[in-house]
Design a protein around this motif. Structure first.
Motif, PDB file in Angstrom:
ATOM      1  N   UNK A 155      -0.687   5.844  -7.039  1.00 36.13           N
ATOM      2  CA  UNK A 155      -1.692   4.899  -7.516  1.00 36.13           C
ATOM      3  C   UNK A 155      -2.833   4.839  -6.508  1.00 36.13           C
ATOM      4  N   UNK A 156      -4.026   5.206  -6.952  1.00 35.54           N
ATOM      5  CA  UNK A 156      -5.203   5.157  -6.086  1.00 35.54           C
ATOM      6  C   UNK A 156      -5.696   3.716  -6.014  1.00 35.54           C
ATOM      7  N   UNK A 157      -5.909   3.221  -4.821  1.00 32.37           N
ATOM      8  CA  UNK A 157      -6.342   1.838  -4.641  1.00 32.37           C
ATOM      9  C   UNK A 157      -7.806   1.735  -4.244  1.00 32.37           C
ATOM     10  N   UNK A 158      -8.552   2.821  -4.374  1.00 31.67           N
ATOM     11  CA  UNK A 158      -9.954   2.808  -3.975  1.00 31.67           C
ATOM     12  C   UNK A 158     -10.898   2.452  -5.116  1.00 31.67           C
ATOM     13  N   UNK A 159     -10.351   2.005  -6.216  1.00 33.79           N
ATOM     14  CA  UNK A 159     -11.142   1.570  -7.367  1.00 33.79           C
ATOM     15  C   UNK A 159     -10.349   0.560  -8.163  1.00 33.79           C
ATOM     16  N   UNK A 160     -10.900   0.126  -9.299  1.00 34.28           N
ATOM     17  CA  UNK A 160     -10.186  -0.858 -10.119  1.00 34.28           C
ATOM     18  C   UNK A 160      -8.841  -0.327 -10.613  1.00 34.28           C
ATOM     19  N   UNK A 161      -7.888  -1.222 -10.736  1.00 35.41           N
ATOM     20  CA  UNK A 161      -6.544  -0.883 -11.222  1.00 35.41           C
ATOM     21  C   UNK A 161      -6.264  -1.748 -12.445  1.00 35.41           C
ATOM     22  N   UNK A 162      -5.668  -1.150 -13.463  1.00 34.79           N
ATOM     23  CA  UNK A 162      -5.259  -1.909 -14.646  1.00 34.79           C
ATOM     24  C   UNK A 162      -3.739  -2.043 -14.623  1.00 34.79           C
ATOM     25  N   UNK A 163      -3.248  -3.223 -14.950  1.00 37.62           N
ATOM     26  CA  UNK A 163      -1.813  -3.473 -15.017  1.00 37.62           C
ATOM     27  C   UNK A 163      -1.469  -3.898 -16.434  1.00 37.62           C
ATOM     28  N   UNK A 164      -0.327  -3.439 -16.932  1.00 38.96           N
ATOM     29  CA  UNK A 164       0.058  -3.766 -18.296  1.00 38.96           C
ATOM     30  C   UNK A 164       1.560  -3.969 -18.397  1.00 38.96           C
ATOM     31  N   UNK A 165       1.942  -4.936 -19.182  1.00 32.58           N
ATOM     32  CA  UNK A 165       3.325  -5.122 -19.607  1.00 32.58           C
ATOM     33  C   UNK A 165       3.268  -5.847 -20.939  1.00 32.58           C
ATOM     34  N   UNK A 166       4.332  -5.918 -21.648  1.00 31.95           N
ATOM     35  CA  UNK A 166       4.333  -6.486 -22.988  1.00 31.95           C
ATOM     36  C   UNK A 166       3.874  -7.927 -23.095  1.00 31.95           C
ATOM     37  N   UNK A 167       4.238  -8.772 -22.152  1.00 32.86           N
ATOM     38  CA  UNK A 167       3.909 -10.189 -22.257  1.00 32.86           C
ATOM     39  C   UNK A 167       2.984 -10.708 -21.186  1.00 32.86           C
ATOM     40  N   UNK A 168       2.509  -9.866 -20.309  1.00 31.12           N
ATOM     41  CA  UNK A 168       1.579 -10.186 -19.219  1.00 31.12           C
ATOM     42  C   UNK A 168       2.209 -11.007 -18.095  1.00 31.12           C
ATOM     43  N   UNK A 169       3.523 -11.162 -18.087  1.00 34.61           N
ATOM     44  CA  UNK A 169       4.170 -11.912 -17.010  1.00 34.61           C
ATOM     45  C   UNK A 169       4.350 -11.021 -15.785  1.00 34.61           C
ATOM     46  N   UNK A 170       5.004  -9.895 -15.948  1.00 38.36           N
ATOM     47  CA  UNK A 170       5.239  -8.986 -14.817  1.00 38.36           C
ATOM     48  C   UNK A 170       3.930  -8.425 -14.272  1.00 38.36           C
ATOM     49  N   UNK A 171       2.995  -8.092 -15.151  1.00 45.18           N
ATOM     50  CA  UNK A 171       1.732  -7.531 -14.680  1.00 45.18           C
ATOM     51  C   UNK A 171       0.914  -8.563 -13.910  1.00 45.18           C
TER      52      UNK A 171
ATOM     53  N   UNK B 135       0.835  -1.216   0.000  1.00 45.42           N
ATOM     54  CA  UNK B 135       0.000   0.000   0.000  1.00 45.42           C
ATOM     55  C   UNK B 135       0.866   1.261   0.000  1.00 45.42           C
ATOM     56  N   UNK B 136       1.942   1.251   0.759  1.00 44.05           N
ATOM     57  CA  UNK B 136       2.849   2.408   0.806  1.00 44.05           C
ATOM     58  C   UNK B 136       3.506   2.627  -0.553  1.00 44.05           C
ATOM     59  N   UNK B 137       3.910   1.554  -1.206  1.00 42.14           N
ATOM     60  CA  UNK B 137       4.527   1.676  -2.524  1.00 42.14           C
ATOM     61  C   UNK B 137       3.547   2.275  -3.530  1.00 42.14           C
ATOM     62  N   UNK B 138       2.296   1.838  -3.480  1.00 43.97           N
ATOM     63  CA  UNK B 138       1.282   2.388  -4.383  1.00 43.97           C
ATOM     64  C   UNK B 138       1.096   3.879  -4.112  1.00 43.97           C
ATOM     65  N   UNK B 139       1.013   4.248  -2.847  1.00 44.94           N
ATOM     66  CA  UNK B 139       0.847   5.660  -2.493  1.00 44.94           C
ATOM     67  C   UNK B 139       2.031   6.494  -2.971  1.00 44.94           C
TER      68      UNK B 139
END
Length: 56
Positions: free
Chosen positions: A24-40, A16-20
């Motif tokens: 990055x707001x964590x009070x709603x949906x979050x989208x994650x993206x990377x080229x191959x979907x491994x890291x995300x 949570x601290x890293x997101x803050x």
């Protein structure tokens, strides 16, 4: 990085601290993206651990 050197997920408070720190707001949906979907996928798993809805 959402895990330590032994691949153990970081504690919820740290995630949570890293997101803050990154604005990055964590009070709603979050989208994650990377080229191959491994890291995300790791990010989505970590967010799920702290109760945050996330998707690729």
């Amino acid at each position: 990085m959402v895990a330590d050197a032994s691949a153990t997920p970081l504690p919820a408070e740290r995630l949570r601290a890293m997101a803050a720190e990154q604005g990055i707001a964590l009070d709603g949906p979050v989208a994650a993206y990377c080229g191959g979907a491994v890291a995300s996928t790791l990010l989505i798993a970590a967010l799920d651990e702290i109760g945050v809805e996330a998707a690729l």
